[in-house]
Scaffold this motif. Structure first.
Motif, short mmCIF file in Angstrom:
data_model
loop_
_atom_site.label_atom_id
_atom_site.label_comp_id
_atom_site.label_asym_id
_atom_site.label_seq_id
_atom_site.Cartn_x
_atom_site.Cartn_y
_atom_site.Cartn_z
N GLY A 75 0.40 -1.22 -0.36
CA GLY A 75 -0.08 0.09 -0.27
C GLY A 75 0.84 1.30 -0.07
N SER A 76 1.97 1.31 0.46
CA SER A 76 2.59 2.15 0.27
C SER A 76 3.35 2.83 -1.07
N LEU A 77 3.30 4.22 -0.77
CA LEU A 77 3.51 5.14 -2.64
C LEU A 77 4.78 5.63 -2.33
N ILE A 78 5.87 5.27 -2.70
CA ILE A 78 7.50 5.86 -2.57
C ILE A 78 8.05 6.77 -4.37
N GLY A 79 9.00 6.97 -4.34
CA GLY A 79 9.38 7.64 -5.21
C GLY A 79 8.85 8.95 -5.76
N MET A 80 7.97 9.31 -5.10
CA MET A 80 7.06 10.64 -5.03
C MET A 80 8.23 12.30 -5.39
N GLU A 81 9.30 12.29 -4.78
CA GLU A 81 10.13 12.81 -5.03
C GLU A 81 10.56 13.68 -6.59
N GLY A 82 10.13 12.04 -7.52
CA GLY A 82 10.37 12.99 -8.33
C GLY A 82 9.40 13.83 -9.65
N HIS B 222 1.92 14.41 1.82
CA HIS B 222 1.91 14.78 3.07
C HIS B 222 1.71 13.71 4.42
N GLU B 223 1.32 12.44 3.66
CA GLU B 223 1.31 11.12 4.51
C GLU B 223 2.67 11.13 5.22
N TYR B 224 3.41 10.93 3.52
CA TYR B 224 5.06 10.64 3.57
C TYR B 224 6.24 11.44 3.90
N LEU B 225 5.42 12.49 4.68
CA LEU B 225 6.64 13.95 5.14
C LEU B 225 6.28 13.44 6.44
#
Length: 242
Positions: free
Chosen positions: A93-100, A145-148
């Motif tokens: 369920g995690s979404l990663i690589g959003m800095e791209g 926002h949740e990731y941060l």
């Protein structure tokens, strides 16, 4: 149709309806919204990584987001002194690589802890949302926002206090992280991985874990994986304040 890369020959999901259901279960938008996004569903590919394989390297550019379908992975930061530090754990369920999405390179290196299945989603879909579907794009920003917030919690919980207190907080986190195993069950990482999370030596972690086992704060689960233990959450809560 779901595009499956060559390294994942099983192709467990091969129809948009199945993919839509799976994405909804993962919390990545709801089914009604996904039904109106055929371009999104058509653009997604899936790949499986074995334990220890690199999903992406820090410093690389990317045109993809990565949604974890199954398994656990770690994000690693390489320090100037040559050591590495695990700065995040991610699961189904995690979404990663959003800095791209912001045009930045990957900040960390992502490595599979165990077998990990990943959905790869091209950035251009979300860039189009910014223009045409601001409501959906805002949902994506909520994920960011949740990731941060998760990053802030990680720094606060695992970078301060005694080694025993840090280990206790990490065990409580892992018990919650693996929600499918139940609230009183924890799947331990290796001592090296726990040390890389806490910023201490593997020997220090090993001594604390051994103490917890002697005092039955951790009890092995019979006839199961060597890494699975029941844990005394009340005692861990007390120890986590150190």
């Amino acid at each position: 149709m779901l595009k499956t890369e060559e390294r994942d020959p099983e192709s467990p999901l091969n129809e948009q309806g199945q993919l839509q259901t799976e994405l909804s279960k993962l919390g990545f938008l709801d089914g009604e919204i996904l039904a109106d996004q055929p371009r999104l569903l058509e653009s997604i590919s899936q790949v499986t990584y074995q334990s220890g394989e690199v999903i992406y390297h820090g410093g690389e550019g990317s045109h993809l987001l990565f949604l974890v379908r199954q398994g656990r992975l770690k994000l690693i930061s390489h320090l100037p002194n040559g050591r590495s530090r695990i700065v995040r754990l991610h699961k189904r369920g995690s979404l990663i690589g959003m800095e791209g999405l912001m045009g930045d390179e990957h900040e960390h290196t992502a490595i599979a802890i165990d077998e990990v299945a990943i959905y790869k989603i091209p950035h251009h879909i979300f860039q189009q949302w910014k223009e045409d579907e601001p409501r959906l794009y805002n949902r994506l920003l909520e994920h960011w926002h949740e990731y941060l917030n998760y990053a802030d919690t990680w720094i606060t919980e695992f970078s301060t206090g005694s080694v025993k207190g840090r280990v206790a907080r990490l065990l409580r986190f892992l018990a919650d992280f693996e929600s499918e195993t139940g609230p009183h069950v924890v799947e331990l990482l290796t001592t090296d991985e726990m040390a890389e999370i806490l910023g201490v030596t593997a020997e220090s972690v090993s001594r604390v874990i051994a103490e917890f086992k002697r005092e039955s704060v951790l009890d092995p689960i019979e006839n199961n994986s060597e890494s699975l233990f029941t844990c005394d959450l009340e005692t861990l809560e007390q120890l986590s304040r150190e």
